[in-house]
Design a protein around this motif. Structure first.
Motif, mmCIF file in Angstrom:
data_model
loop_
_atom_site.group_PDB
_atom_site.id
_atom_site.type_symbol
_atom_site.label_atom_id
_atom_site.label_comp_id
_atom_site.label_asym_id
_atom_site.label_seq_id
_atom_site.Cartn_x
_atom_site.Cartn_y
_atom_site.Cartn_z
ATOM 1 N N GLU A 51 0.813 -1.212 0.000
ATOM 2 C CA GLU A 51 0.000 0.000 0.000
ATOM 3 C C GLU A 51 0.853 1.271 0.000
ATOM 4 O OE1 GLU A 51 -3.417 0.406 0.030
ATOM 5 O OE2 GLU A 51 -3.573 -1.751 -0.346
ATOM 6 N N GLY A 52 2.144 1.149 0.298
ATOM 7 C CA GLY A 52 3.016 2.312 0.305
ATOM 8 C C GLY A 52 3.017 3.070 1.619
ATOM 9 N N VAL A 53 2.587 2.432 2.683
ATOM 10 C CA VAL A 53 2.500 3.101 3.988
ATOM 11 C C VAL A 53 3.883 3.424 4.525
ATOM 12 C CG1 VAL A 53 1.733 2.844 6.382
ATOM 13 C CG2 VAL A 53 0.275 2.076 4.511
ATOM 14 N N TYR A 54 4.839 2.479 4.371
ATOM 15 C CA TYR A 54 6.185 2.724 4.884
ATOM 16 C C TYR A 54 6.834 3.906 4.174
ATOM 17 C CZ TYR A 54 6.023 -1.703 7.380
ATOM 18 O OH TYR A 54 5.697 -2.721 8.236
ATOM 19 N N ARG A 55 6.670 3.986 2.864
ATOM 20 C CA ARG A 55 7.247 5.090 2.091
ATOM 21 C C ARG A 55 6.634 6.409 2.536
ATOM 22 N NH1 ARG A 55 5.336 4.048 -2.841
ATOM 23 N NH2 ARG A 55 6.691 2.251 -3.021
ATOM 24 N N GLU A 56 5.315 6.394 2.732
ATOM 25 C CA GLU A 56 4.607 7.599 3.173
ATOM 26 C C GLU A 56 5.090 8.050 4.547
ATOM 27 O OE1 GLU A 56 1.081 10.220 2.637
ATOM 28 O OE2 GLU A 56 1.692 8.587 1.321
ATOM 29 N N MET A 57 5.275 7.101 5.466
ATOM 30 C CA MET A 57 5.740 7.462 6.814
ATOM 31 C C MET A 57 7.133 8.076 6.743
ATOM 32 S SD MET A 57 4.406 4.421 9.375
ATOM 33 C CE MET A 57 5.939 3.612 9.224
ATOM 34 N N ARG A 58 8.009 7.476 5.923
ATOM 35 C CA ARG A 58 9.369 7.994 5.823
ATOM 36 C C ARG A 58 9.359 9.416 5.258
ATOM 37 N NH1 ARG A 58 11.551 4.237 2.602
ATOM 38 N NH2 ARG A 58 11.554 5.579 0.795
ATOM 39 N N LEU A 59 8.484 9.684 4.299
ATOM 40 C CA LEU A 59 8.429 11.021 3.713
ATOM 41 C C LEU A 59 7.846 12.048 4.680
ATOM 42 C CD1 LEU A 59 7.232 10.220 0.086
ATOM 43 C CD2 LEU A 59 9.481 11.020 0.809
ATOM 44 N N ARG A 60 6.943 11.612 5.533
ATOM 45 C CA ARG A 60 6.282 12.554 6.440
ATOM 46 C C ARG A 60 7.014 12.746 7.761
ATOM 47 N NH1 ARG A 60 0.366 13.354 5.521
ATOM 48 N NH2 ARG A 60 -0.024 12.549 3.444
ATOM 49 N N GLN A 61 8.119 12.056 7.983
ATOM 50 C CA GLN A 61 8.834 12.209 9.247
ATOM 51 C C GLN A 61 9.378 13.622 9.417
ATOM 52 O OE1 GLN A 61 11.798 9.159 9.343
ATOM 53 N NE2 GLN A 61 10.454 7.696 10.369
ATOM 54 N N HIS A 62 9.840 14.221 8.321
ATOM 55 C CA HIS A 62 10.394 15.564 8.358
ATOM 56 C C HIS A 62 9.760 16.386 7.247
ATOM 57 C CE1 HIS A 62 13.428 14.049 11.070
ATOM 58 N NE2 HIS A 62 13.681 13.073 10.216
ATOM 59 N N TYR A 63 9.719 17.690 7.465
ATOM 60 C CA TYR A 63 9.165 18.568 6.445
ATOM 61 C C TYR A 63 10.080 18.561 5.225
ATOM 62 C CZ TYR A 63 7.636 22.705 3.980
ATOM 63 O OH TYR A 63 7.192 23.552 3.016
ATOM 64 N N GLU A 64 9.455 18.522 4.066
ATOM 65 C CA GLU A 64 10.213 18.549 2.823
ATOM 66 C C GLU A 64 9.820 19.800 2.046
ATOM 67 O OE1 GLU A 64 11.282 15.404 -0.692
ATOM 68 O OE2 GLU A 64 9.277 15.352 0.176
ATOM 69 N N LYS A 65 10.821 20.607 1.713
ATOM 70 C CA LYS A 65 10.532 21.823 0.967
ATOM 71 C C LYS A 65 9.977 21.459 -0.401
ATOM 72 C CE LYS A 65 14.044 24.491 0.685
ATOM 73 N NZ LYS A 65 15.364 25.153 0.711
ATOM 74 N N PRO A 66 9.111 22.318 -0.961
ATOM 75 C CA PRO A 66 8.539 22.029 -2.280
ATOM 76 C C PRO A 66 9.603 21.822 -3.357
ATOM 77 C CG PRO A 66 7.309 23.789 -1.235
ATOM 78 C CD PRO A 66 8.482 23.490 -0.351
ATOM 79 N N SER A 67 10.702 22.580 -3.282
ATOM 80 C CA SER A 67 11.754 22.419 -4.289
ATOM 81 C C SER A 67 12.429 21.048 -4.151
ATOM 82 C CB SER A 67 12.795 23.523 -4.157
ATOM 83 O OG SER A 67 13.396 23.486 -2.879
ATOM 84 N N GLU A 68 12.602 20.579 -2.905
ATOM 85 C CA GLU A 68 13.187 19.261 -2.687
ATOM 86 C C GLU A 68 12.250 18.172 -3.184
ATOM 87 O OE1 GLU A 68 13.834 19.262 1.492
ATOM 88 O OE2 GLU A 68 15.760 20.324 1.347
ATOM 89 N N LYS A 69 10.949 18.369 -2.982
ATOM 90 C CA LYS A 69 9.962 17.392 -3.442
ATOM 91 C C LYS A 69 9.985 17.290 -4.966
ATOM 92 C CE LYS A 69 5.062 16.310 -3.213
ATOM 93 N NZ LYS A 69 3.740 16.725 -2.768
ATOM 94 N N ARG A 70 10.032 18.462 -5.626
ATOM 95 C CA ARG A 70 10.079 18.462 -7.101
ATOM 96 C C ARG A 70 11.321 17.752 -7.597
ATOM 97 N NH1 ARG A 70 8.176 23.676 -6.726
ATOM 98 N NH2 ARG A 70 10.279 24.514 -6.923
ATOM 99 N N ALA A 71 12.463 18.033 -6.967
ATOM 100 C CA ALA A 71 13.724 17.414 -7.390
ATOM 101 C C ALA A 71 13.671 15.905 -7.183
ATOM 102 C CB ALA A 71 14.885 18.017 -6.606
ATOM 103 N N ARG A 72 13.114 15.454 -6.057
ATOM 104 C CA ARG A 72 13.017 14.022 -5.789
ATOM 105 C C ARG A 72 12.098 13.343 -6.801
ATOM 106 N NH1 ARG A 72 9.125 11.693 -3.269
ATOM 107 N NH2 ARG A 72 8.441 13.563 -2.200
ATOM 108 N N GLU A 73 10.945 13.956 -7.067
ATOM 109 C CA GLU A 73 10.009 13.368 -8.025
ATOM 110 C C GLU A 73 10.590 13.344 -9.429
ATOM 111 O OE1 GLU A 73 6.495 15.652 -7.412
ATOM 112 O OE2 GLU A 73 5.833 14.426 -5.710
#
Length: 66
Positions: A24-46
């Motif tokens: 279901e992707g729960v582990y990935r979601e938890m890891r991403l939500r542990q710390h705030y991610e700036k929008p620019s970092e999110k775009r770069a990761r995606e």
């Protein structure tokens, strides 16, 4: 989400639960939500993930063509 414990086998039920959570992707979601991610970092990761998916698809297509 529901996991059925058969014959008091809790270990098997836990394994099934972990597999469902991972699918279901729960582990990935938890890891991403542990710390705030700036929008620019999110775009770069995606963007990096999209590039890696495209490269993988190209490799598979090249292997199929051989």
């Amino acid at each position: 989400m529901q996991i059925i414990v058969r014959e008091n086998n809790v270990d098997q039920a836990l394994r099934a639960l972990k597999k469902k959570l991972q699918r279901e992707g729960v582990y990935r979601e938890m890891r991403l939500r542990q710390h705030y991610e700036k929008p620019s970092e999110k775009r770069a990761r995606e963007c990096a993930a999209a590039i890696s998916r495209a490269r993988k698809a190209d490799r598979k297509r090249a292997d199929r063509d051989r």
